[in-house]
Design a protein around this motif. Structure first.
Motif, PDB file in Angstrom:
ATOM      1  N   PHE A 163     -67.628 -26.465  40.200  1.00 27.94           N
ATOM      2  CA  PHE A 163     -67.748 -27.860  39.769  1.00 27.94           C
ATOM      3  C   PHE A 163     -67.909 -28.714  41.028  1.00 27.94           C
ATOM      4  O   PHE A 163     -66.912 -29.045  41.686  1.00 27.94           O
ATOM      5  CB  PHE A 163     -66.518 -28.299  38.969  1.00 27.94           C
ATOM      6  N   THR A 203     -68.307 -31.737  41.889  1.00 24.21           N
ATOM      7  CA  THR A 203     -67.562 -32.983  42.075  1.00 24.21           C
ATOM      8  C   THR A 203     -66.085 -32.829  41.735  1.00 24.21           C
ATOM      9  O   THR A 203     -65.313 -33.772  41.902  1.00 24.21           O
ATOM     10  CB  THR A 203     -68.147 -34.101  41.193  1.00 24.21           C
ATOM     11  N   GLY A 204     -65.716 -31.644  41.226  1.00 20.00           N
ATOM     12  CA  GLY A 204     -64.343 -31.442  40.800  1.00 20.00           C
ATOM     13  C   GLY A 204     -64.082 -31.861  39.367  1.00 20.00           C
ATOM     14  O   GLY A 204     -62.976 -31.656  38.855  1.00 20.00           O
ATOM     15  N   GLU A 205     -65.086 -32.424  38.700  1.00 18.27           N
ATOM     16  CA  GLU A 205     -64.937 -32.890  37.325  1.00 18.27           C
ATOM     17  C   GLU A 205     -65.724 -31.993  36.375  1.00 18.27           C
ATOM     18  O   GLU A 205     -66.777 -31.468  36.729  1.00 18.27           O
ATOM     19  CB  GLU A 205     -65.448 -34.331  37.184  1.00 18.27           C
ATOM     20  N   ARG A 206     -65.211 -31.863  35.143  1.00 16.33           N
ATOM     21  CA  ARG A 206     -65.934 -31.084  34.138  1.00 16.33           C
ATOM     22  C   ARG A 206     -66.827 -31.965  33.278  1.00 16.33           C
ATOM     23  O   ARG A 206     -67.829 -31.500  32.751  1.00 16.33           O
ATOM     24  CB  ARG A 206     -64.951 -30.289  33.278  1.00 16.33           C
ATOM     25  N   VAL A 207     -66.467 -33.207  33.130  1.00 17.91           N
ATOM     26  CA  VAL A 207     -67.318 -34.215  32.493  1.00 17.91           C
ATOM     27  C   VAL A 207     -67.131 -35.508  33.272  1.00 17.91           C
ATOM     28  O   VAL A 207     -65.998 -35.868  33.623  1.00 17.91           O
ATOM     29  CB  VAL A 207     -66.963 -34.446  31.008  1.00 17.91           C
ATOM     30  N   GLU A 208     -68.232 -36.183  33.560  1.00 18.31           N
ATOM     31  CA  GLU A 208     -68.165 -37.454  34.276  1.00 18.31           C
ATOM     32  C   GLU A 208     -69.293 -38.353  33.792  1.00 18.31           C
ATOM     33  O   GLU A 208     -70.134 -37.935  32.989  1.00 18.31           O
ATOM     34  CB  GLU A 208     -68.257 -37.240  35.782  1.00 18.31           C
ATOM     35  N   THR A 209     -69.311 -39.569  34.277  1.00 15.98           N
ATOM     36  CA  THR A 209     -70.282 -40.550  33.798  1.00 15.98           C
ATOM     37  C   THR A 209     -71.281 -40.895  34.899  1.00 15.98           C
ATOM     38  O   THR A 209     -70.903 -41.120  36.051  1.00 15.98           O
ATOM     39  CB  THR A 209     -69.581 -41.835  33.337  1.00 15.98           C
ATOM     40  N   SER A 212     -72.055 -32.960  32.530  1.00 16.20           N
ATOM     41  CA  SER A 212     -71.301 -31.903  33.193  1.00 16.20           C
ATOM     42  C   SER A 212     -72.183 -31.361  34.306  1.00 16.20           C
ATOM     43  O   SER A 212     -73.330 -30.962  34.052  1.00 16.20           O
ATOM     44  CB  SER A 212     -70.945 -30.773  32.222  1.00 16.20           C
ATOM     45  N   ARG A 266     -75.129 -38.323  44.186  1.00 13.58           N
ATOM     46  CA  ARG A 266     -73.684 -38.110  44.114  1.00 13.58           C
ATOM     47  C   ARG A 266     -73.272 -36.837  44.844  1.00 13.58           C
ATOM     48  O   ARG A 266     -72.188 -36.777  45.452  1.00 13.58           O
ATOM     49  CB  ARG A 266     -73.244 -38.050  42.654  1.00 13.58           C
ATOM     50  N   THR A 307     -66.191 -28.569  29.397  1.00  7.62           N
ATOM     51  CA  THR A 307     -67.554 -28.961  29.748  1.00  7.62           C
ATOM     52  C   THR A 307     -68.333 -29.325  28.486  1.00  7.62           C
ATOM     53  O   THR A 307     -67.946 -28.971  27.371  1.00  7.62           O
ATOM     54  CB  THR A 307     -68.297 -27.830  30.472  1.00  7.62           C
ATOM     55  N   GLU A 313     -57.749 -21.074  39.043  1.00  5.56           N
ATOM     56  CA  GLU A 313     -59.034 -21.696  38.773  1.00  5.56           C
ATOM     57  C   GLU A 313     -60.013 -20.660  38.228  1.00  5.56           C
ATOM     58  O   GLU A 313     -59.963 -19.490  38.596  1.00  5.56           O
ATOM     59  CB  GLU A 313     -59.605 -22.323  40.056  1.00  5.56           C
TER      60      GLU A 313
END
Length: 383
Positions: A181, A183-189, A200, A246, A321, A356
């Motif tokens: 991942f 950015t470290g996020e599983r869902v982001e905007t 994702s 990003r 995700t 993880e």
């Protein structure tokens, strides 16, 4: 004054690998200087031109590719290969990712070129991909001392059947960004032109940006000609460019098409659905685990990019995700994806490390066939 009739050439091989077609060459056929190398390849493929009529490209992302293949200087690999995605309307070569479809032809080229000795009834070899610094274990069927062509394995998106080539991608997570991942996020905007989109961002084999098809006003079963809408493709490229920015792949999202044309890929995801394929056949919802459409180099893919399928299959096994949100629950390794020309099944082996998730291996089965072997010409001034 230069001779107006003079052209140079290189010795190369056109191979159809999976649902893609590409030029395979050894390193000595191309200029050492990277800028000159790219100029030569761009000229050979007939870029920039949406039809690539003045070159060997087919006007599609899946037919505008190159593989540079050589013996490996590593003790743990037989062959090293480097993948390049040639632009179509943009005169650029993107060396940042890998191609799962054309990887299936690397062993075929290596055996035919004498880079690896053949063994019957199948040759096992280890490939090293220089783009992503990852390993692929491959099994190539052999008949009469040559890579087998005929067989009963079918790849949706390729007419007929062929000999099955299995490729096992080892530890493919973080292939480009270094993280599963990034950015470290599983869902982001991601926000573009004042609109917010949930995404994702997952990096397995190649980084991919997954969106809900419905968030773009789509049902997810559209065929490539329906997705070939300039407004939609511009919106998807804006989203992809914002993700490139990003991830630090580009400084300005508006430069993504020129600087990072091939990765990340962007895919639209929906639940298992029934629909008619490009050829008029039918995919039944009961036979797939997830439905998706993928866009590569700003073009709706005619079937599905294999590295994209690998990433999607892995993402369905990663809770939280967008792909996992839509995918049919399953405990086995195989994930079947519905795409415009049928289905593709990917084997995914997951694990955990320090709490993880990890992707241990991803299996892809394809076929490959030699199409042309000979001299590829380019204008001398391209060098």
């Amino acid at each position: 004054m230069a001779d107006p009739t003079h052209q140079e050439h290189l010795d190369g091989t056109l191979i159809r690998g999976g649902t893609s077609r590409g030029l395979y060459v050894t390193p000595g056929e191309l200029p050492d200087d990277s800028e000159r190398r790219d100029e030569v390849l761009i000229d050979i493929f007939g870029t920039p031109d949406p039809l690539q009529v003045d070159g060997i490209g087919g006007g599609n992302s899946h037919t505008s590719k190159v593989m540079i293949v050589d013996e490996s200087d590593r003790d743990d690999a037989d062959v090293a290969y480097t993948f390049g995605q040639i632009g179509i309307e943009n005169a650029v070569v993107d060396w940042s990712g890998n191609c799962g479809n054309l990887t299936s032809g690397v062993g075929v080229f290596a055996l035919r070129s004498g880079l690896v000795d053949t063994a019957a009834p199948e040759t096992e070899l280890t490939l090293y991909n220089t783009n992503t610094e990852t390993y692929v274990d491959q099994v190539v069927p052999v008949a009469d001392g040559k890579p087998a062509v005929r067989g009963d394995y079918r790849v949706d998106g390729v007419p007929g059947t062929g000999a099955r080539i299995d490729s096992y991608f080892r530890r493919p997570a973080g292939a480009v960004t270094g993280r599963l991942f990034p950015t470290g996020e599983r869902v982001e905007t991601v926000t573009v032109v004042g609109d917010d989109y949930a995404v994702s961002i997952v990096d397995v084999a190649n980084p991919n940006v997954f969106l809900r098809a419905r968030d773009l006003g789509l049902d997810g079963t559209e065929l490539p000609q329906e997705l070939n809408d300039p407004e939609l493709l511009d919106r998807l490229e804006l989203i992809r460019g914002a993700v490139c920015e990003r991830l630090g792949l580009v400084e300005d999202r508006r430069d993504a098409a020129d600087q990072r044309a091939a990765v990340p890929q962007v895919a639209l995801v929906s639940e298992p659905q029934s629909y008619a394929t490009v050829s008029g056949d039918r995919v039944d919802a009961a036979d797939v685990d997830v439905t998706s459409r993928i866009v590569t180099t700003q073009t709706p893919h005619h079937s599905y990019a294999t590295t994209g399928a690998m990433c999607l299959a892995a993402a369905t096994r990663l809770g939280g995700t967008i792909p996992a949100e839509f995918a049919r629950p399953g405990d086995g390794p195989d994930v079947t994806i519905g795409h415009p020309k049928g289905t593709i099944t990917i084997g995914t082996e997951t694990g955990t490390s320090a709490g993880e998730p990890t992707i241990e291996r991803v299996r892809v089965s394809r076929t490959a066939r030699l199409l042309v072997d000979g001299e590829m010409y380019y204008r001398a001034d391209a060098e």
